[in-house]
Motif scaffolding. Sequence first.
Motif, PDB file in Angstrom:
ATOM      1  N   PRO A   1       0.846  -1.102  -0.009  1.00 14.08           N
ATOM      2  CA  PRO A   1      -0.145  -0.083   0.178  1.00 14.08           C
ATOM      3  C   PRO A   1       0.766   1.419  -0.004  1.00 14.08           C
ATOM      4  O   PRO A   1       0.364   2.288  -0.567  1.00 14.08           O
ATOM      5  CB  PRO A   1      -0.925  -0.179   1.296  1.00 14.08           C
ATOM      6  CG  PRO A   1      -0.128  -1.161   2.155  1.00 14.08           C
ATOM      7  CD  PRO A   1       0.506  -2.092   1.180  1.00 14.08           C
ATOM      8  N   ASP A   2       2.132   1.234   0.502  1.00 16.65           N
ATOM      9  CA  ASP A   2       2.723   2.459   0.328  1.00 16.65           C
ATOM     10  C   ASP A   2       3.749   2.660  -0.758  1.00 16.65           C
ATOM     11  O   ASP A   2       4.448   3.315  -0.699  1.00 16.65           O
ATOM     12  CB  ASP A   2       3.762   2.238   1.992  1.00 16.65           C
ATOM     13  CG  ASP A   2       2.966   2.162   3.190  1.00 16.65           C
ATOM     14  OD1 ASP A   2       1.694   2.916   3.129  1.00 16.65           O
ATOM     15  OD2 ASP A   2       3.416   1.542   3.945  1.00 16.65           O
ATOM     16  N   SER A   3       3.743   1.691  -1.739  1.00 14.84           N
ATOM     17  CA  SER A   3       4.622   1.724  -2.931  1.00 14.84           C
ATOM     18  C   SER A   3       3.957   2.445  -4.086  1.00 14.84           C
ATOM     19  O   SER A   3       2.717   2.508  -4.024  1.00 14.84           O
ATOM     20  CB  SER A   3       4.956   0.349  -3.244  1.00 14.84           C
ATOM     21  OG  SER A   3       5.615  -0.305  -2.298  1.00 14.84           O
ATOM     22  N   GLU A   4       4.612   3.070  -4.794  1.00 10.42           N
ATOM     23  CA  GLU A   4       4.106   4.089  -5.934  1.00 10.42           C
ATOM     24  C   GLU A   4       4.877   3.381  -6.974  1.00 10.42           C
ATOM     25  O   GLU A   4       5.943   3.055  -7.131  1.00 10.42           O
ATOM     26  CB  GLU A   4       4.829   5.471  -5.741  1.00 10.42           C
ATOM     27  CG  GLU A   4       3.881   6.212  -4.672  1.00 10.42           C
ATOM     28  CD  GLU A   4       4.342   7.740  -4.570  1.00 10.42           C
ATOM     29  OE1 GLU A   4       5.277   8.146  -5.960  1.00 10.42           O
ATOM     30  OE2 GLU A   4       3.989   8.500  -3.785  1.00 10.42           O
ATOM     31  N   PHE A   5       3.715   3.096  -8.015  1.00 11.03           N
ATOM     32  CA  PHE A   5       4.392   2.377  -9.347  1.00 11.03           C
ATOM     33  C   PHE A   5       4.194   3.218 -10.531  1.00 11.03           C
ATOM     34  O   PHE A   5       3.274   3.776 -10.598  1.00 11.03           O
ATOM     35  CB  PHE A   5       3.520   1.045  -9.491  1.00 11.03           C
ATOM     36  CG  PHE A   5       3.560  -0.181  -8.344  1.00 11.03           C
ATOM     37  CD1 PHE A   5       4.763  -0.801  -8.503  1.00 11.03           C
ATOM     38  CD2 PHE A   5       2.874   0.107  -7.304  1.00 11.03           C
ATOM     39  CE1 PHE A   5       4.944  -1.729  -7.124  1.00 11.03           C
ATOM     40  CE2 PHE A   5       3.028  -0.883  -6.348  1.00 11.03           C
ATOM     41  CZ  PHE A   5       4.162  -1.944  -6.229  1.00 11.03           C
ATOM     42  N   SER A   6       5.307   3.300 -11.315  1.00  9.71           N
ATOM     43  CA  SER A   6       5.381   3.993 -12.376  1.00  9.71           C
ATOM     44  C   SER A   6       4.609   3.532 -13.691  1.00  9.71           C
ATOM     45  O   SER A   6       3.853   4.210 -14.463  1.00  9.71           O
ATOM     46  CB  SER A   6       6.584   4.383 -12.729  1.00  9.71           C
ATOM     47  OG  SER A   6       7.342   4.615 -11.765  1.00  9.71           O
ATOM     48  N   PHE A   7       4.561   2.105 -13.836  1.00  6.68           N
ATOM     49  CA  PHE A   7       4.056   1.366 -14.932  1.00  6.68           C
ATOM     50  C   PHE A   7       3.965   0.000 -14.678  1.00  6.68           C
ATOM     51  O   PHE A   7       4.460  -0.425 -13.813  1.00  6.68           O
ATOM     52  CB  PHE A   7       4.843   1.797 -16.155  1.00  6.68           C
ATOM     53  CG  PHE A   7       6.295   1.174 -16.352  1.00  6.68           C
ATOM     54  CD1 PHE A   7       6.485  -0.373 -16.710  1.00  6.68           C
ATOM     55  CD2 PHE A   7       7.330   1.830 -15.750  1.00  6.68           C
ATOM     56  CE1 PHE A   7       7.717  -0.853 -16.492  1.00  6.68           C
ATOM     57  CE2 PHE A   7       8.510   1.213 -15.535  1.00  6.68           C
ATOM     58  CZ  PHE A   7       8.740  -0.122 -16.140  1.00  6.68           C
ATOM     59  N   CYS A   8       2.983  -0.691 -15.637  1.00  7.64           N
ATOM     60  CA  CYS A   8       3.276  -2.111 -15.664  1.00  7.64           C
ATOM     61  C   CYS A   8       3.523  -2.475 -17.136  1.00  7.64           C
ATOM     62  O   CYS A   8       3.009  -1.781 -18.016  1.00  7.64           O
ATOM     63  CB  CYS A   8       1.867  -2.760 -15.153  1.00  7.64           C
ATOM     64  SG  CYS A   8       0.461  -2.529 -16.122  1.00  7.64           S
ATOM     65  N   MET A   9       4.110  -3.599 -17.317  1.00  9.26           N
ATOM     66  CA  MET A   9       4.087  -4.298 -18.674  1.00  9.26           C
ATOM     67  C   MET A   9       3.907  -5.873 -18.719  1.00  9.26           C
ATOM     68  O   MET A   9       3.960  -6.154 -17.436  1.00  9.26           O
ATOM     69  CB  MET A   9       5.398  -4.044 -19.171  1.00  9.26           C
ATOM     70  CG  MET A   9       6.605  -4.785 -18.425  1.00  9.26           C
ATOM     71  SD  MET A   9       8.359  -4.040 -18.504  1.00  9.26           S
ATOM     72  CE  MET A   9       8.665  -4.220 -20.161  1.00  9.26           C
ATOM     73  N   CYS A  10       3.376  -6.394 -19.670  1.00  9.46           N
ATOM     74  CA  CYS A  10       3.041  -7.615 -19.747  1.00  9.46           C
ATOM     75  C   CYS A  10       3.218  -8.124 -21.057  1.00  9.46           C
ATOM     76  O   CYS A  10       3.173  -7.627 -22.168  1.00  9.46           O
ATOM     77  CB  CYS A  10       1.709  -7.746 -19.430  1.00  9.46           C
ATOM     78  SG  CYS A  10       0.864  -9.356 -19.483  1.00  9.46           S
ATOM     79  N   ASN A  11       3.608  -9.603 -21.317  1.00  6.01           N
ATOM     80  CA  ASN A  11       3.651 -10.276 -22.402  1.00  6.01           C
ATOM     81  C   ASN A  11       2.598 -11.332 -22.051  1.00  6.01           C
ATOM     82  O   ASN A  11       3.100 -12.619 -22.058  1.00  6.01           O
ATOM     83  CB  ASN A  11       5.002 -10.977 -22.761  1.00  6.01           C
ATOM     84  CG  ASN A  11       4.976 -11.408 -24.203  1.00  6.01           C
ATOM     85  OD1 ASN A  11       4.233 -11.214 -24.976  1.00  6.01           O
ATOM     86  ND2 ASN A  11       5.895 -12.347 -24.432  1.00  6.01           N
ATOM     87  N   PRO A  12       1.264 -11.010 -22.515  1.00  2.00           N
ATOM     88  CA  PRO A  12       0.337 -12.254 -22.204  1.00  2.00           C
ATOM     89  C   PRO A  12       0.252 -13.584 -23.131  1.00  2.00           C
ATOM     90  O   PRO A  12       0.872 -13.301 -24.130  1.00  2.00           O
ATOM     91  CB  PRO A  12      -1.147 -11.389 -22.463  1.00  2.00           C
ATOM     92  CG  PRO A  12      -0.602 -10.332 -23.474  1.00  2.00           C
ATOM     93  CD  PRO A  12       0.687  -9.946 -23.217  1.00  2.00           C
ATOM     94  N   PRO A  13      -0.160 -14.601 -22.664  1.00  3.43           N
ATOM     95  CA  PRO A  13      -0.421 -15.479 -23.428  1.00  3.43           C
ATOM     96  C   PRO A  13      -1.404 -15.152 -24.724  1.00  3.43           C
ATOM     97  O   PRO A  13      -2.294 -14.394 -24.438  1.00  3.43           O
ATOM     98  CB  PRO A  13      -1.142 -16.709 -22.600  1.00  3.43           C
ATOM     99  CG  PRO A  13      -0.792 -16.257 -21.365  1.00  3.43           C
ATOM    100  CD  PRO A  13      -0.867 -14.767 -21.183  1.00  3.43           C
ATOM    101  N   PHE A  14      -1.016 -15.539 -26.179  1.00  2.00           N
ATOM    102  CA  PHE A  14      -1.686 -14.873 -27.041  1.00  2.00           C
ATOM    103  C   PHE A  14      -3.097 -15.980 -27.474  1.00  2.00           C
ATOM    104  O   PHE A  14      -3.869 -15.395 -27.897  1.00  2.00           O
ATOM    105  CB  PHE A  14      -0.704 -15.269 -28.259  1.00  2.00           C
ATOM    106  CG  PHE A  14       0.697 -14.114 -28.227  1.00  2.00           C
ATOM    107  CD1 PHE A  14       0.291 -13.052 -27.298  1.00  2.00           C
ATOM    108  CD2 PHE A  14       1.386 -14.316 -28.937  1.00  2.00           C
ATOM    109  CE1 PHE A  14       1.512 -12.202 -27.322  1.00  2.00           C
ATOM    110  CE2 PHE A  14       2.599 -13.405 -28.774  1.00  2.00           C
ATOM    111  CZ  PHE A  14       2.414 -12.413 -28.139  1.00  2.00           C
ATOM    112  N   PHE A  15      -2.883 -17.133 -26.910  1.00  2.46           N
ATOM    113  CA  PHE A  15      -3.860 -18.124 -27.783  1.00  2.46           C
ATOM    114  C   PHE A  15      -4.960 -18.587 -26.662  1.00  2.46           C
ATOM    115  O   PHE A  15      -4.687 -18.630 -25.657  1.00  2.46           O
ATOM    116  CB  PHE A  15      -3.070 -19.324 -28.144  1.00  2.46           C
ATOM    117  CG  PHE A  15      -2.063 -19.065 -29.309  1.00  2.46           C
ATOM    118  CD1 PHE A  15      -2.359 -18.585 -30.547  1.00  2.46           C
ATOM    119  CD2 PHE A  15      -0.734 -19.176 -28.891  1.00  2.46           C
ATOM    120  CE1 PHE A  15      -1.384 -18.141 -31.327  1.00  2.46           C
ATOM    121  CE2 PHE A  15       0.238 -18.987 -29.825  1.00  2.46           C
ATOM    122  CZ  PHE A  15      -0.224 -18.599 -31.073  1.00  2.46           C
TER     123      PHE A  15
END
Length: 481
Positions: free
Chosen positions: A174-188
């Motif tokens: 709860p005390d952390s600040e996040f700049s971004f998220c990234m992901c390479n999701p399963p395609f199929f």
Amino acid sequence: MAQGNEMHPRNPYRDKPPDFKALAIEYPEFRKFCQYVSNGKVTLDFRKDAAVRCLTQTLLKKDFSLNVNLPAGHLVPRVPQKLNYCLLIDDILQANSITSNVVGIDIGTGTSCIHALIGARHFGWKFVATDGDENSVQVAHENVARNEMGDSICVVHVNPAVKTVLMDVINSMPDSEFSFCMCNPPFFEKSDKEERFCEEPSLSNETYSNSFDFDMRSAPHSETIASSAELYVEGGEVAFVNRIIDDSVCLRDRIKFYTTMIGRKSSLKPLLHRLERFGENVKFLVHPLNQGKTKRWMLAWTFAKEMTLNTALKNSSISFQCPKPGLVKLMQEISRLGGRWSQEQPSVLVAEFKSVTWTNQRARRKANALLSENSAKRARWNTSSVACEAMMGNGDGKDSYTNAGNFVYSESFKTSDPAAVDTSSQAYFPLPSGVTPRPIVRLRIQVESDDKCDKLSFELISGAKQHLHQIVQYLKNLLCR
């Protein structure tokens, strides 16, 4: 190795692809998979999984000083493409002056943990890297420890049965600040997996590489071997990315901006339509990510009003010269066409249009002339028989965590004709309150003046390229005559 014209300008592989001959001389392990051809060049057989695996490990070691274990039976990341992804994220961070205390979340980090490792080593970012597979988490943790990056990267195992993707991680910090998220999701989806891959003990596309026609693509030029969790998910990548969008609706600017890779062009349309439903409350962009003959895309969006999603990759642009004062005439014509404009800078406009008003001008003038007379056209009625089938979804009508949703109602009534019925159907798609229709095209227009004329440069921010060309041609004909 990659399509250089669409690679990031700061990507070293754009102008200097890997030199297999130099790598073979320097790294004996890589040399085992190389072949000399008659013209003196060194080639690599990309159809061999072990060869592709060794190439990735060699590039990570040479260009990033990373010693990474890539176990057999798991996906092999393509380094130029992953670096491209990180560079696009870095562009957004720099455009918003986010240069210190950058913390990202890598969703589905996999065994390689490559996003986090490159991000931490090359850019100095910190990461929370998550995965639902215990074996992948263990190997990823070992890769982080092997490269002494435990202070920058925290690998976390998440429950794969939980539908949320980000909520548990964010709530646990709860005390952390996040700049971004990234992901390479399963395609199929699972059905795609059964058609495209054989089960041995991991999945490989070698058996079915020439037996399908998928999105009008040719068979892959390199073999793909991966675990089931890395290749398919219930509902495919559209369903998985929609789960990230669901979480982002709740989290809003607790993460400054959200990103994901997209593997199928057909997935972009439903995802963009989903984001468009939030109207002006969300900003988003799409950028290509190329690797060899494989094309991927990055989708990014943000709910933070102060954020901009600019990157170093330029959008389509066109320019022409016109007599002075071009800027004044331009603003008048945009307003006449029903568009809106605002000044980013004294010589830069941002224009947007919510409907196509710049085509069929002659027909419009004729219609206005008819309406100005007192001889309105007579209505002509006709009848037709139409049959259609619509799949509207099911459930309680709620679209996950948002207030948007849909319901469908259909009822049939008997008629005097035994072979025909009357049908009454209703469909409801509510939008969030206060949402106005999204512009179909947005342009950035820069004006450069000299003693004789003005130069107008039009850059496409969002919308179809054909609209950019149509608008520019219309304004050129009008302002240059």
